[in-house]
Design a protein around this motif. Structure first.
Motif, PDB file in Angstrom:
ATOM      1  N   ARG A 107      34.194  34.901  30.452  1.00 20.22           N
ATOM      2  CA  ARG A 107      33.923  35.594  31.698  1.00 20.22           C
ATOM      3  C   ARG A 107      35.182  35.656  32.562  1.00 20.22           C
ATOM      4  N   LEU A 108      35.102  36.468  33.631  1.00 20.69           N
ATOM      5  CA  LEU A 108      36.220  36.646  34.547  1.00 20.69           C
ATOM      6  C   LEU A 108      36.127  35.686  35.726  1.00 20.69           C
ATOM      7  N   TYR A 109      37.287  35.198  36.172  1.00 16.70           N
ATOM      8  CA  TYR A 109      37.389  34.322  37.325  1.00 16.70           C
ATOM      9  C   TYR A 109      38.459  34.868  38.265  1.00 16.70           C
ATOM     10  N   TRP A 110      38.338  34.550  39.557  1.00 18.11           N
ATOM     11  CA  TRP A 110      39.257  35.056  40.574  1.00 18.11           C
ATOM     12  C   TRP A 110      39.791  33.940  41.460  1.00 18.11           C
ATOM     13  N   GLY A 111      41.006  34.136  41.940  1.00 17.75           N
ATOM     14  CA  GLY A 111      41.580  33.255  42.934  1.00 17.75           C
ATOM     15  C   GLY A 111      41.146  33.656  44.324  1.00 17.75           C
ATOM     16  N   GLN A 112      41.494  32.843  45.317  1.00 17.99           N
ATOM     17  CA  GLN A 112      41.065  33.090  46.693  1.00 17.99           C
ATOM     18  C   GLN A 112      41.934  34.110  47.421  1.00 17.99           C
ATOM     19  N   GLY A 113      43.069  34.454  46.861  1.00 19.44           N
ATOM     20  CA  GLY A 113      43.990  35.380  47.486  1.00 19.44           C
ATOM     21  C   GLY A 113      45.079  34.659  48.263  1.00 19.44           C
ATOM     22  N   THR A 114      46.291  35.185  48.206  1.00 21.80           N
ATOM     23  CA  THR A 114      47.402  34.637  48.971  1.00 21.80           C
ATOM     24  C   THR A 114      48.194  35.784  49.583  1.00 21.80           C
TER      25      THR A 114
END
Length: 120
Positions: A107-114
């Motif tokens: 599955r796909l996972y994402w970071g919180q953004g920077t």
């Protein structure tokens, strides 16, 4: 359950460099692909760079020759080295990973953004 943690964003002058990191703590079965997206105000999210589990890379035309994506399989970490930064690179950068935590659970996972801001 796998959470990607980003770091390395900040303020830099045009022509400067930054290195973004994105890690997935813990153990996984395999890395299928990892990459970086970015979103600037008023613009659509775009794929900046991607790297497959085998090491093949792909870059957006706007960053080709300036950015380099790499990964460390043991650390489950993807990096984005950004050189010759331009004001147009200003955006929130998000890391993404196609992971198999265990066999059969891809599955796909994402970071919180920077935030990356390029300005003089």
């Amino acid at each position: 359950q796998v959470q990607l943690v980003e770091s390395g964003g900040g303020l830099v002058q045009p022509g400067g460099s930054l290195r973004l990191s994105c890690a997935a703590p813990g153990s996984i079965f395999s890395i299928n692909a990892m990459g970086w997206y970015r979103r600037a105000p008023g613009k659509q999210r775009e794929l900046v760079a991607a790297i497959t589990g085998g090491g093949s890379t792909n870059y957006a035309d706007s960053v080709k020759g300036r950015f380099t994506i790499s990964k460390d399989n043991a650390k489950i970490t993807v990096y984005l080295q950004m050189n010759s930064l331009k004001p147009e690179d200003t955006a929130v950068y998000y890391c993404n990973a196609d992971l198999s935590v265990i066999l059969g659970t891809r599955r796909l996972y994402w970071g919180q953004g920077t935030q990356v801001t390029v300005s003089s």
